[in-house]
Design a protein around this motif. Structure first.
Motif, short mmCIF file in Angstrom:
data_model
loop_
_atom_site.label_atom_id
_atom_site.label_comp_id
_atom_site.label_asym_id
_atom_site.label_seq_id
_atom_site.Cartn_x
_atom_site.Cartn_y
_atom_site.Cartn_z
N MET A 24 0.84 -1.20 0.00
CA MET A 24 0.00 0.00 0.00
C MET A 24 0.88 1.25 0.00
O MET A 24 1.89 1.30 0.65
CB MET A 24 -0.88 0.00 1.26
CG MET A 24 -1.79 1.21 1.35
SD MET A 24 -2.81 1.18 2.84
CE MET A 24 -1.57 1.33 4.13
N THR A 25 0.46 2.23 -0.75
CA THR A 25 1.18 3.48 -0.81
C THR A 25 0.44 4.53 0.01
O THR A 25 -0.72 4.81 -0.26
CB THR A 25 1.31 3.98 -2.25
OG1 THR A 25 1.93 2.95 -3.01
CG2 THR A 25 2.14 5.24 -2.31
N ASP A 26 1.07 5.09 1.01
CA ASP A 26 0.43 6.12 1.80
C ASP A 26 0.79 7.49 1.25
O ASP A 26 1.93 7.75 0.94
CB ASP A 26 0.89 6.05 3.26
CG ASP A 26 0.34 4.82 3.95
OD1 ASP A 26 -0.57 4.19 3.38
OD2 ASP A 26 0.82 4.50 5.04
N GLU A 27 -0.21 8.34 1.14
CA GLU A 27 0.02 9.70 0.65
C GLU A 27 -0.50 10.65 1.71
O GLU A 27 -1.68 10.87 1.83
CB GLU A 27 -0.71 9.93 -0.67
CG GLU A 27 -0.37 8.93 -1.76
CD GLU A 27 1.00 9.16 -2.36
OE1 GLU A 27 1.65 10.15 -1.97
OE2 GLU A 27 1.42 8.35 -3.19
N LEU A 28 0.43 11.22 2.47
CA LEU A 28 0.01 12.08 3.56
C LEU A 28 -0.08 13.53 3.12
O LEU A 28 -0.99 14.26 3.46
CB LEU A 28 0.98 11.95 4.74
CG LEU A 28 0.91 10.62 5.47
CD1 LEU A 28 2.06 10.50 6.46
CD2 LEU A 28 -0.41 10.48 6.21
N ASN A 44 -0.75 16.60 0.67
CA ASN A 44 -1.61 16.83 -0.49
C ASN A 44 -0.80 17.01 -1.76
O ASN A 44 -1.26 16.69 -2.85
CB ASN A 44 -2.48 18.05 -0.25
CG ASN A 44 -3.57 17.74 0.76
OD1 ASN A 44 -3.87 16.59 1.03
ND2 ASN A 44 -4.16 18.77 1.32
N SER A 45 0.43 17.54 -1.63
CA SER A 45 1.24 17.78 -2.81
C SER A 45 1.62 16.47 -3.50
O SER A 45 2.02 16.46 -4.65
CB SER A 45 2.49 18.55 -2.43
OG SER A 45 3.24 17.80 -1.50
N VAL A 74 -0.48 13.97 -3.94
CA VAL A 74 -1.65 13.39 -4.57
C VAL A 74 -1.59 13.64 -6.08
O VAL A 74 -1.37 14.76 -6.52
CB VAL A 74 -2.94 14.00 -4.00
CG1 VAL A 74 -4.17 13.40 -4.68
CG2 VAL A 74 -3.00 13.77 -2.49
N PRO A 75 -1.75 12.59 -6.89
CA PRO A 75 -1.72 12.79 -8.34
C PRO A 75 -2.77 13.79 -8.79
O PRO A 75 -3.88 13.83 -8.24
CB PRO A 75 -2.04 11.39 -8.88
CG PRO A 75 -1.66 10.46 -7.80
CD PRO A 75 -1.92 11.19 -6.52
#
Lengths: 206, 61
Positions: free
Chosen positions: B1-5, B7-8, B10-11
């Protein structure tokens, strides 16, 4: 966030318009800006900053009001429903899970078919993908054991993506949710999971 | 799983989906300029919060 936990929110160029128990924060612009990556990310940053400071409902990008009076009028018209939504959302935040197919699953997007058979095969493939994606989402929701009212899903939004699932969760529950999604991904041979958040509750504001 | 904390991270495609397809709609019409062509006119981006909460947040030094 909870009222007791509310932190400082600097206006930072935003104007505030209030009516009937609601307040709208707006960014003034001189002319119509381009909806490029910079503008979109700026909108998202502002939205996140405000939601970090207080329970809020994010607005859709690109809404136009000629002046504060027109914004006030629009706010007044929807105030009762929006206050109800604010109560439901509370200080919770949105976590978004993008489920991508592990294997190549090219989507037929053309509307031109040489034969009726091609049309029927493409239609059947789309229906299979949709059905498979719904099944994956159902397994995820079951695995997470979350209330259906706190789930919004978009099935097959684009090629390669089975679904985008938005979950409304307490902020202190975000890490536990990530771990559960990690566990789901490890058990699932069909999809990978990318998790974003906590985010403002875009999917739960209408 | 890839965590994206952040906002920058986020694709952009996901940001577009979220910002243009979701969220509160107060105005019936909007215009944004894309690549120099006025598709949607944008003057204000709006966030809603309770007046009570915003008053408290804005009042803090």
């Amino acid at each position: 966030m909870r009222t007791a936990d509310a932190t400082l929110l600097e206006p930072q160029g935003l104007v505030t318009v209030g009516d009937a128990g609601l307040s709208a924060l707006a960014s003034p612009y001189d002319g119509a800006p381009t909806a490029d990556a910079e503008e979109l990310r700026a909108h998202e940053r502002i939205t996140a900053r405000i939601h970090d400071a207080a329970p809020s409902l994010p607005s859709r990008f690109g809404q136009f009001f000629r002046d504060e009076q027109s914004l006030t009028a629009a706010l007044r018209e929807r105030s009762a429903g929006l206050l109800d939504e604010l109560t439901i959302v509370g200080d919770r935040a949105e976590m978004t899970v993008t489920l991508e197919w592990r294997g190549a699953r090219p989507r037929v997007t053309t509307t031109q078919y040489a034969t009726g058979r091609e049309f029927l095969e493409a239609k059947a493939a789309r229906e299979r993908e949709h059905k498979d994606a719904e099944a994956v989402v159902a397994r995820l929701v079951d695995h997470l054991a979350v209330d259906q009212a706190a789930v919004r899903q978009t099935i097959c939004p684009r090629e390669g993506v089975a679904a985008i699932v938005a979950l409304l969760v307490a902020r202190d529950g975000a890490q536990a949710l990530r771990e559960k999604i990690d566990s789901f991904e490890q058990r699932s041979s069909g999809v990978t999971a990318r998790v974003y958040g906590p985010l403002p509750p875009y999917s739960f504001a209408s | 799983m890839t965590d994206e904390l952040a906002n920058s991270e986020v694709p952009l495609v996901d940001i577009i989906d979220r910002l243009l397809g979701r969220g509160v709609v107060l105005a019936g019409a909007a215009t944004i300029s894309v690549a120099g062509v006025d598709l949607i006119e944008l003057r204000l981006s709006v966030m809603l919060a309770s007046v009570d909460a915003m008053d408290r947040a804005l009042a803090k030094p």
